[in-house]
Design an enzyme around this catalytic site. Structure first.
Site, PDB file in Angstrom:
ATOM      1  N   HIS A  64       0.842  -1.197   0.000  1.00  0.00           N
ATOM      2  CA  HIS A  64       0.000   0.000   0.000  1.00  0.00           C
ATOM      3  C   HIS A  64       0.872   1.240   0.000  1.00  0.00           C
ATOM      4  O   HIS A  64       1.929   1.263   0.654  1.00  0.00           O
ATOM      5  CB  HIS A  64      -0.956  -0.007   1.210  1.00  0.00           C
ATOM      6  CG  HIS A  64      -0.293  -0.034   2.556  1.00  0.00           C
ATOM      7  ND1 HIS A  64       0.053   1.110   3.231  1.00  0.00           N
ATOM      8  CD2 HIS A  64       0.079  -1.064   3.361  1.00  0.00           C
ATOM      9  CE1 HIS A  64       0.596   0.789   4.402  1.00  0.00           C
ATOM     10  NE2 HIS A  64       0.642  -0.534   4.506  1.00  0.00           N
ATOM     11  N   ASP A  66      -0.561   4.207   0.858  1.00  0.00           N
ATOM     12  CA  ASP A  66      -1.140   5.133   1.842  1.00  0.00           C
ATOM     13  C   ASP A  66      -0.446   4.978   3.194  1.00  0.00           C
ATOM     14  O   ASP A  66       0.156   3.945   3.495  1.00  0.00           O
ATOM     15  CB  ASP A  66      -2.659   4.910   1.985  1.00  0.00           C
ATOM     16  CG  ASP A  66      -3.021   3.500   2.406  1.00  0.00           C
ATOM     17  OD1 ASP A  66      -2.431   2.544   1.885  1.00  0.00           O
ATOM     18  OD2 ASP A  66      -3.901   3.343   3.288  1.00  0.00           O
ATOM     19  N   ASP A  95       6.310   1.685   7.288  1.00  0.00           N
ATOM     20  CA  ASP A  95       4.985   1.128   6.914  1.00  0.00           C
ATOM     21  C   ASP A  95       4.365   1.959   5.810  1.00  0.00           C
ATOM     22  O   ASP A  95       3.630   2.893   6.095  1.00  0.00           O
ATOM     23  CB  ASP A  95       4.098   1.101   8.166  1.00  0.00           C
ATOM     24  CG  ASP A  95       2.785   0.381   7.918  1.00  0.00           C
ATOM     25  OD1 ASP A  95       2.600  -0.207   6.850  1.00  0.00           O
ATOM     26  OD2 ASP A  95       1.935   0.420   8.815  1.00  0.00           O
ATOM     27  N   GLU A 125      -5.151   0.649   2.584  1.00  0.00           N
ATOM     28  CA  GLU A 125      -4.857  -0.470   3.487  1.00  0.00           C
ATOM     29  C   GLU A 125      -5.051  -0.010   4.916  1.00  0.00           C
ATOM     30  O   GLU A 125      -5.565  -0.746   5.758  1.00  0.00           O
ATOM     31  CB  GLU A 125      -3.424  -0.960   3.284  1.00  0.00           C
ATOM     32  CG  GLU A 125      -3.163  -2.344   3.883  1.00  0.00           C
ATOM     33  CD  GLU A 125      -2.750  -2.319   5.348  1.00  0.00           C
ATOM     34  OE1 GLU A 125      -2.773  -3.372   5.987  1.00  0.00           O
ATOM     35  OE2 GLU A 125      -2.404  -1.247   5.869  1.00  0.00           O
ATOM     36  N   GLU A 126      -4.659   1.220   5.193  1.00  0.00           N
ATOM     37  CA  GLU A 126      -4.740   1.744   6.562  1.00  0.00           C
ATOM     38  C   GLU A 126      -6.161   2.192   6.903  1.00  0.00           C
ATOM     39  O   GLU A 126      -6.465   2.475   8.053  1.00  0.00           O
ATOM     40  CB  GLU A 126      -3.771   2.924   6.741  1.00  0.00           C
ATOM     41  CG  GLU A 126      -2.306   2.588   6.442  1.00  0.00           C
ATOM     42  CD  GLU A 126      -1.665   1.740   7.531  1.00  0.00           C
ATOM     43  OE1 GLU A 126      -2.373   1.266   8.434  1.00  0.00           O
ATOM     44  OE2 GLU A 126      -0.429   1.546   7.459  1.00  0.00           O
ATOM     45  N   GLU A 154       5.103  -5.658   3.845  1.00  0.00           N
ATOM     46  CA  GLU A 154       4.878  -4.985   5.134  1.00  0.00           C
ATOM     47  C   GLU A 154       6.110  -5.182   6.020  1.00  0.00           C
ATOM     48  O   GLU A 154       6.807  -6.190   5.902  1.00  0.00           O
ATOM     49  CB  GLU A 154       3.656  -5.603   5.852  1.00  0.00           C
ATOM     50  CG  GLU A 154       2.319  -5.318   5.217  1.00  0.00           C
ATOM     51  CD  GLU A 154       1.763  -3.938   5.566  1.00  0.00           C
ATOM     52  OE1 GLU A 154       2.453  -3.155   6.250  1.00  0.00           O
ATOM     53  OE2 GLU A 154       0.636  -3.642   5.115  1.00  0.00           O
ATOM     54  N   HIS A 339       3.524   3.727  12.611  1.00  0.00           N
ATOM     55  CA  HIS A 339       2.392   4.523  13.109  1.00  0.00           C
ATOM     56  C   HIS A 339       2.786   5.477  14.251  1.00  0.00           C
ATOM     57  O   HIS A 339       1.907   6.096  14.844  1.00  0.00           O
ATOM     58  CB  HIS A 339       1.220   3.632  13.574  1.00  0.00           C
ATOM     59  CG  HIS A 339       0.593   2.836  12.472  1.00  0.00           C
ATOM     60  ND1 HIS A 339      -0.713   2.389  12.510  1.00  0.00           N
ATOM     61  CD2 HIS A 339       1.063   2.419  11.274  1.00  0.00           C
ATOM     62  CE1 HIS A 339      -0.989   1.713  11.399  1.00  0.00           C
ATOM     63  NE2 HIS A 339       0.073   1.720  10.640  1.00  0.00           N
TER      64      HIS A 339
HETATM   65 ZN   LIG Z   1       1.209  -1.395   6.382  1.00  0.00          ZN
END
Ligand SMILES: [Zn+2]
Length: 366
Positions: A64, A66, A95, A125-126, A154, A339
């Site tokens: 992903h 995003d 990530d 994805e998030e 990932e 994150h």
């Molecule tokens: Zn991810």
């Protein structure tokens, strides 16, 4: 562009879910000579891009573009790749723009391959993950383009780069239980049915209890109570009912059926209602499949590390791929700052991830 230039370009482009910041257009143009299919749905952008080098197997890389919002408190601008002391800072560095950069560069540099190479990229994805990877897979299924094997890039490594791949994920079962009673006066407990007293005898046999023994790759499925509420915050009335919520991160040995039976056994004789929902299903890719053997080998070739096969952690889009009968593993950089503020990854890990993916492509048919 070299791998680091590409990586920095991705990090410099703000792409908070579901906005891709134009990155899918960029990757489409970057991969000259590849066939591109856009599968955009509402505000989500999706790209499937592939090249058939010759007859043979289809190896796909997925990910992903995003990222989650940056939040405040960063030491640097989260949307500017800032390099210092061997690390590159920015939202998405772990990530998973490192993964996207590594596989995009690896397939761009591939001159020969016996089969088809492709990328599956989404901007969702998030977020809800409803219009993302699922929609790409629908398209691939309908057009007979499903790959034989997928690597989701990932971030999977723990202590050092190369030490862990994911060969599966646990599922998640949510439980909502209502235990019935009969409201009454605290002074006359014999005339009431007190659900708090009743559950107190059950709790020690369910809370934190393993529902199976797990296996080599999966931890046991544990019954985790997340909430219990009842009563009216008074001392003279016993409540009419009690509500309990729980969660089971389940491996492939425990399904909703076993959870239902477990509850039935321990709440036998009590008046209760149980509702279960499944957030996601567990899956596992056999460790003797080609994709696992080849990625193990590529990691060892580049890093000298013997990688561990893990199923720990939360969830990823791999959960949508595995049920289609496609073998899938996950491998990427270390994941200690995902994150969080000051997300970063080392330059060396990005370079090595690119090398591992190049090596995987080289040794796929050897
Ligand atoms: Zn991810």
């Amino acid at each position: 562009m070299d791998i680091i230039e590409l990586f920095k370009h991705l990090v410099n482009t703000k792409s908070e879910t579901p906005d891709d910041g134009g990155l899918l257009d960029f990757i489409e143009e970057y991969l000259v000579g590849f066939e591109a299919v856009r599968i955009d749905v509402e505000d989500v952008t999706n790209l499937f891009i592939y090249k058939k080098f010759s007859e043979g197997e289809h190896l796909c890389f997925a990910g992903h573009v995003d990222v989650v919002p940056a939040g405040s408190g960063w030491d640097t601008n989260p949307y500017e790749a800032v390099e210092k002391d061997g690390f590159i800072y920015g939202r998405g560095t772990q990530d998973m723009k490192s993964g996207v950069a590594a596989f995009t560069q690896a397939i761009k540099e591939t001159k020969e391959f016996k089969g088809t190479l492709s990328l599956m990229l989404t901007s969702d994805e998030e977020g809800d993950a409803i219009n993302g990877t699922v929609k790409i897979l629908e398209f691939l299924e309908n057009n007979d383009l499903l790959p034989d094997a997928v690597v989701v890039a990932e971030p999977t490594c723990e202590e050092k780069f190369g030490d862990a791949i994911k060969v599966g994920r646990r599922g998640s079962i949510n439980g909502y239980l209502t235990l019935k009673g009969k409201q009454g006066h605290a002074a006359y407990p014999e005339k009431a049915i007190n659900p708090i007293h009743n559950i107190s005898r059950v709790l020690e046999n369910i809370a934190g209890i393993d529902l199976d023994n797990g296996d080599d790759t999966f931890a046991p499925s544990k019954f985790v109570v997340t909430d219990i509420r009842s009563g009216m915050e008074v001392t003279n009335v016993t409540p009419n009912e009690l509500k309990m919520m729980f969660n089971v991160r389940n491996n492939t040995k425990t399904t909703q059926k076993e959870v239902t039976e477990f509850v039935a056994k321990h709440f036998a004789g009590l008046d209760y209602e149980l509702r279960l929902t499944q957030g996601s299903y567990p899956f596992k890719t056999d460790t003797d499949t080609k994709i696992v053997k080849k990625i193990d080998k590529a990691i060892e070739n580049i890093t000298g590390v013997k990688t561990k096969h893990s199923t720990a952690g939360g969830t990823s889009d791999a959960r949508f791929i595995a049920p289609l009968g496609v073998t899938v593993i996950e491998f990427g950089v270390r994941n200690y700052s995902i994150h969080s503020i000051n997300e970063r990854t080392s330059r060396k890990e990005v370079e090595d991830l690119h090398k591992v993916f190049k090596n995987l492509i080289e040794i796929w048919e050897s």
